[in-house]
Motif scaffolding. Structure first.
Motif: not given
Length: 349
Positions: A176-204
């Motif tokens: 997976i390399s794409i996703h749509v976040l829903t239920g956000l407020q209109t005309c609002t600034l958002y900060e987004l970031k992504v991390a990968a994870y495995i069974g032992e935990g997540k990365g940076r």
């Protein structure tokens, strides 16, 4: 500390710093006054420097007392920045807030030895969707950097601003390399970031990105273009002169001024007995000019006079009208020139 008759300028506090538009700029947000203050805030000066490259601070101006953010774009990227913000009024600039150090590197601790091998995703697209109520986020993972098997991704997002906390969306699937976040407020600034994870935990997490919902591309905060001056000069002395007839006007130029450029001053005058007539004007060049003799006026006539600063964008606000009365001190133009010559002052043309 406030002194008698002088109130301390509002001091902003930096509440948010993060990169925008794939790291091409730095978003900086600060606090603004919650109510009107004296002296009134008309803008902010943002000073920043790259700790490993610069000795002196670079500065950017943001006009408007309610302006609370800006995006700066250093000519060369750096890993660590030092940033500070100060407010200014028409006449002075306040003290900078304590500088903060900000790093592009994610400072979160990764405890699992295996999780440290997880590659860091890179966000390469943000777009608003669903009439501003959603955000499409797309990312990529560097190839051939690790042998761990990615099980999915975590998308952390929050509203920009003081006190907001991250919400996390789990997106399972290594391909997976794409996703749509829903239920956000209109005309609002958002900060987004992504991390990968495995069974032992997540990365940076990836470098945080900023987007305003309802806008097609990540928004870059632009500084307002220069406008006419906001400084209002004060007439401190005015009297009629003779031979030939004229009006000597003296005013105070600014000692400290951080607003739009001042190219000079405009004097407006008219006969006091004819309030329906429009003002005549004469322009005096130079921000440090402090006096002028209005020529072409009639003897024995009262005049209304007012003064404003100007620049190529137009005239600023005028001072209160002052009245030159026939009674009072009268000296000739020759005497005025002698006084100016004695003090080595050239009369503006």
């Amino acid at each position: 500390m406030e002194t008698m008759g002088h109130k301390k300028m509002f001091q902003p506090k930096i509440v948010k710093v993060c990169p925008v538009e794939d790291g091409k700029g730095i978003y900086i947000e600060w606090t603004v006054p919650k109510r009107r203050r004296s002296p009134p805030v008309i803008g902010y000066t943002v000073a920043y420097r790259r700790c490993d490259l610069d000795i002196d601070f670079s500065t950017r101006g943001a006009l408007g007392g309610a302006t609370s953010s800006i995006v700066v774009s250093p000519s060369r990227a750096s890993s660590v920045y030092e940033i500070k913000v100060a407010a200014f009024s028409h006449k002075e600039q306040g003290e900078y807030c304590p500088p903060i150090s900000w790093s592009l590197k994610d400072k979160e601790e990764i405890t699992s030895p295996l999780a440290k091998l997880i590659p860091i995703p890179r966000v390469n697209k943000l777009a608003t969707t669903d009439k501003g109520r959603g955000v499409l986020i797309q990312w990529e993972v560097p190839n051939d950097v690790t042998s761990v098997i990615i099980e999915g991704f975590l998308i952390a997002y929050r509203q920009c601003g003081l006190g907001s906390t991250n919400q996390v969306k789990l997106v399972p699937g290594s391909d997976i390399s794409i996703h749509v976040l829903t239920g956000l407020q209109t005309c609002t600034l958002y900060e987004l970031k992504v991390a990968a994870y495995i069974g032992e935990g997540k990365g940076r997490y990836s470098i945080p990105m900023i987007i305003r919902t309802g806008v097609q591309t990540p928004e870059t905060m632009l500084i307002q273009k220069s406008t006419e001056p906001r400084y209002i000069p004060k007439i401190v002395r005015m009297y009629p002169v003779t031979d030939p007839a004229g009006i000597y006007v003296k005013w105070t130029p600014p000692t400290q001024y951080f607003g739009p450029t001042i190219a000079g001053y405009v004097l407006a005058f008219r006969e006091a007995k004819s309030p329906d007539k429009s003002f005549q004007t004469c322009y005096i060049r130079g921000i440090n000019s402090s006096f002028h003799v209005i020529k072409g006026v009639r003897k024995g006539v009262d005049y209304e006079v007012k003064l404003a600063a100007y620049n190529p964008s137009g005239d600023g606000p005028f001072s209160l009208k002052r009245l030159v009365r026939n009674s009072g001190e009268r000296i000739s133009s020759t005497q005025v020139k002698q006084i100016l010559k004695k003090n080595k002052i050239k009369l503006p043309t």
